[in-house]
Design a protein around this motif. Sequence first.
Motif, short mmCIF file in Angstrom:
data_model
loop_
_atom_site.label_atom_id
_atom_site.label_comp_id
_atom_site.label_asym_id
_atom_site.label_seq_id
_atom_site.Cartn_x
_atom_site.Cartn_y
_atom_site.Cartn_z
N GLU A 190 -21.80 13.80 10.53
CA GLU A 190 -22.95 14.26 9.75
C GLU A 190 -23.69 15.42 10.41
OE1 GLU A 190 -24.43 11.17 12.69
OE2 GLU A 190 -22.66 11.43 11.44
N ASP A 191 -23.17 15.90 11.54
CA ASP A 191 -23.87 16.88 12.37
C ASP A 191 -24.22 18.17 11.64
OD1 ASP A 191 -22.02 15.08 13.66
OD2 ASP A 191 -22.50 16.02 15.57
N TRP A 192 -23.35 18.60 10.69
CA TRP A 192 -23.52 19.93 10.10
C TRP A 192 -23.99 19.91 8.65
CZ3 TRP A 192 -19.54 18.21 13.06
CH2 TRP A 192 -19.51 18.71 14.36
N GLY A 193 -24.19 18.73 8.07
CA GLY A 193 -24.61 18.66 6.68
C GLY A 193 -25.67 17.61 6.43
N PHE A 194 -25.26 16.37 6.37
CA PHE A 194 -26.14 15.28 5.95
C PHE A 194 -27.36 15.15 6.86
CE2 PHE A 194 -27.34 10.77 5.59
CZ PHE A 194 -27.39 10.63 4.21
N CYS A 238 -25.96 12.84 17.39
CA CYS A 238 -27.00 13.73 16.86
C CYS A 238 -28.00 12.99 15.98
CB CYS A 238 -26.35 14.87 16.06
SG CYS A 238 -25.55 14.32 14.53
N SER A 239 -27.65 11.78 15.54
CA SER A 239 -28.48 11.03 14.59
C SER A 239 -29.19 9.87 15.29
CB SER A 239 -27.63 10.48 13.45
OG SER A 239 -27.03 11.52 12.72
N HIS A 240 -30.44 9.68 14.95
CA HIS A 240 -31.18 8.51 15.44
C HIS A 240 -30.59 7.27 14.77
CE1 HIS A 240 -34.60 6.74 17.49
NE2 HIS A 240 -34.89 6.05 16.40
N TRP A 425 -14.99 20.46 5.84
CA TRP A 425 -15.75 21.41 5.04
C TRP A 425 -15.67 21.16 3.55
CZ3 TRP A 425 -13.85 27.01 3.98
CH2 TRP A 425 -14.84 27.74 3.30
N LEU A 426 -14.47 21.30 2.95
CA LEU A 426 -14.38 21.41 1.49
C LEU A 426 -13.82 20.19 0.76
CD1 LEU A 426 -13.34 25.12 0.88
CD2 LEU A 426 -15.57 24.05 0.63
N ALA A 427 -13.50 19.12 1.45
CA ALA A 427 -13.06 17.89 0.77
C ALA A 427 -11.92 18.14 -0.20
CB ALA A 427 -14.23 17.22 0.04
N THR A 428 -10.78 18.59 0.34
CA THR A 428 -9.63 18.90 -0.51
C THR A 428 -8.55 17.83 -0.45
OG1 THR A 428 -8.75 20.25 1.31
CG2 THR A 428 -9.94 21.40 -0.44
N ALA A 429 -8.89 16.63 0.05
CA ALA A 429 -7.92 15.53 0.01
C ALA A 429 -7.39 15.39 -1.42
CB ALA A 429 -8.57 14.24 0.46
N HIS A 430 -6.09 15.39 -1.58
CA HIS A 430 -5.52 15.41 -2.94
C HIS A 430 -5.82 14.10 -3.66
CE1 HIS A 430 -2.95 16.19 -6.29
NE2 HIS A 430 -2.47 17.31 -5.74
N LEU A 633 -29.31 23.44 3.95
CA LEU A 633 -28.68 22.90 5.16
C LEU A 633 -27.64 21.83 4.87
CD1 LEU A 633 -31.78 22.65 7.55
CD2 LEU A 633 -30.12 24.52 7.36
N MET A 634 -27.39 21.49 3.61
CA MET A 634 -26.34 20.52 3.32
C MET A 634 -24.95 21.13 3.49
SD MET A 634 -25.26 17.53 2.50
CE MET A 634 -26.43 16.44 1.71
N MET A 635 -24.79 22.39 3.08
CA MET A 635 -23.47 22.99 3.15
C MET A 635 -23.36 23.95 4.33
SD MET A 635 -20.48 22.96 2.02
CE MET A 635 -20.84 21.86 0.65
N ASP A 636 -22.45 23.64 5.22
CA ASP A 636 -22.20 24.47 6.40
C ASP A 636 -20.76 24.97 6.32
OD1 ASP A 636 -21.58 25.39 9.06
OD2 ASP A 636 -23.31 24.25 9.79
#
Length: 801
Positions: A190-194, A238-240, A425-430, A633-636
């Motif tokens: 979740e470091d770069w989005g959530f 990175c998350s509490h 990044w882009l969630a392209t799992a088929h 800041l959701m999309m990195d």
Amino acid sequence: MKNSYSFLCPVVIFLVVFSCSGFAKDTPAFRIKAGKRITVLCDTLSEAKVVSNALNLWGRDCRSVLSIAPKIVSGEEEGEIWIGTLGESDVIRRMLSENYISVSELSGKKEAFLMRVVRYRSKPVLIVAGSDKRGTAYGILEISRLMGVSPWEWWADATPAPLDEFTLSSDYFSFQAPSVEFRGIFINDEDWGFMPWSTKTYEPTNVKGQIGPRTHQRVFELLLRLRANTFWPAMHSCSHPFFLTPGNKEIADDYGIYIGTSHCEPMLRNANGEWRLEGEGEYDYVNNRENVYRFWEKRVTDVAGQDNIYTLGIRGIHDGKMQGAKTIAEQKNALTRIFADQRDLLKRYIHNDVTKIPQVFIPYKEVLEVYHAGLEVPADVTLMWCDDNFGYIRHFPDSIEKRRSGGNAVYYHVSYWGSPHDYLWLATAHPSLVYEQMKTAYNSGIQKMWILNVGDIKPAEYQMELFLDMAWDMKRVENEGVTEYMRCWLEREFGADCARRLLPVMQEHYRLSHICKPEHMGNTRVDKKSPSYLVISDLPWSEKAIKERLTGYDNLAREVERIGNLLPDYKRDAYFQLVKYPVQAAAQMNRKLLKAQLARHELAKWEESDVAFDSIVSLTRQYNSLKDGKWNLMMDMAPRRLPVFKRVPRERATVPLRKEYVALYSFSGADYTDSSEQQICCSGLGHSGKSLALRKGSSVTYRLGRLPVDSVRLEIRLLPNHPVDGNKLRLNVTFDDSSERLIEYQTKEKSEEWKENVLRNQAIRWMTLPVDNKAHHILTLKALDEGIIVDQIFVYDAREF
């Protein structure tokens, strides 16, 4: 009325005929007219909080779709909708006494609900009855689905179309119950989005990395809409920690969500974040048992009485090997003692019958070796199997594991940080791979718990809903098929005309990404021992293949733009999030890396690669600016700041591009001529988009014409999945009248072959075969094991190699 599960696509509704007085043939249709008051009869004071929360969500939907605010009443008052939970509600007792439902329809079923239109005093009434609190909540939100409300109404700004009237036929009936008992998601990496989005945009906080109850409430609303009941919280450093944040567990309870934890977080303890705050000494059970035991005990006592799923065992802090036990034998002995201690804690503080408490053991990574070495796991504990982080499940239950009272579970990825390379990044799992693997899992007895690693949730919306819909009702998704499922999903979100246009676009988007994910286009690795560690280099493709791929992506990007221009304004934010950004960002990532590859060979201009990089920056800025910064800041566009996401360094190639080999014949797996029995075409799956799942013992034949050569190179390309039954994946190959040749292609995780296979989503085997002067030739493949999926077959002139 169209069936809500199939995204408002027409399906057959099976009607149940009752002899009760409330189901007379002359019952009029049930209607809610826009702007007209609707009264709901529900004993909210006797119902669980999750029921009230579901009613609030549905009320929000009514205001959006019908411009009405439902009035909730209780007692003996009348209403157009009656809602209640079996054993908890006077409304249910009233339904039973007046024969509108029977106890047998819901009794003994978990999280089930029924909906029925009946006649009450000559007026139509909609009944929603749940077998328990979650069943009732799902039933309430089923009304929202029938009204055309997307589960993504908040999370993807999927604004529903307004209605003049909502109608259900006079004989409407629906009964639903889950296929899988525990169904949920894991927020991870979740470091770069959530995390930054939550802590700096949606729920600002002065506590570093604290993801609070306001954020989790939105997550739990989504899970409720998706009929999920389980959540693994974010657990990176990175998350509490979730449990150390006031209000988090309470809001989970309010939404009927079970909290569980990952393979390295036993007893609901985020050791990665909590040990440094509350632990003493080393996190080493073997040498520091007293302090580790006390660490677990505190959490168990704190959450006693709440809905939780306890992970047993131990691993090191943050996904490492356990400390204090080096050999497999030492780990096995330690885990045996750990099981006893952990279950003693549960028995003392949760329930004196420990078998009544949801527990799971996850033999992940090196722990699987310990399990295979004979580790005995209590029979009532659920065994959770894992994929190899790239979507291929590593183990399916054998005959003994299938009989365990605790059942079997799966932990599956559509987002991953790690070797050989991330895809965050882009969630392209088929989707077809998700569908094929989860269907195989379910049919193999994995039916107790399904958890999906969704990364930041966005942009994995489609895969997440597919996964959870399969967990809710496997048969309905299977009957519908993965292609129709996607079409109906697109129709729900964007309308029938756009869905028709978008279906081939999204199928091709996933097919191209299956061949090589956007994150993998630099031909890099993240494992330091690899020779391609973080070094951008050529993919093993010819100039022709590169240009064809670029043309394919250019066509997709243009078509996405054209279709988007046809949409009404209120649909465009959702379209950008669900379609435009994923497709166009993938297209630009391919353009950036492939134009750079051509430029290294002086076949393109470097500026074309840089323009593509700038386009990704622009698209990402637009994403984070949507809805006045709602998603800031959701999309990195550069998770972990890996080189593949940067501008490509301007360098010259030292070796030529790969030669283009022209096949004499080529087939997709489904292009067979004859078969020993009916086969299963995996729609959309593989490089070909037409892979074939061969049943064990069955064979298929491919017919070729004359071959003007003395010998051929035969390449058989298969999905790099793992054995379903046993530990082998074997295929017999016969060419003309030659003797059978055996192919084996199972791999061990972390081997170099496995890494190559998952990065290209193919396992490749080849052989050289002599050819005689026949007018026709026959190639036969026979599966010796379950799990064989044939993607492509190529026949080349052997002299070219």
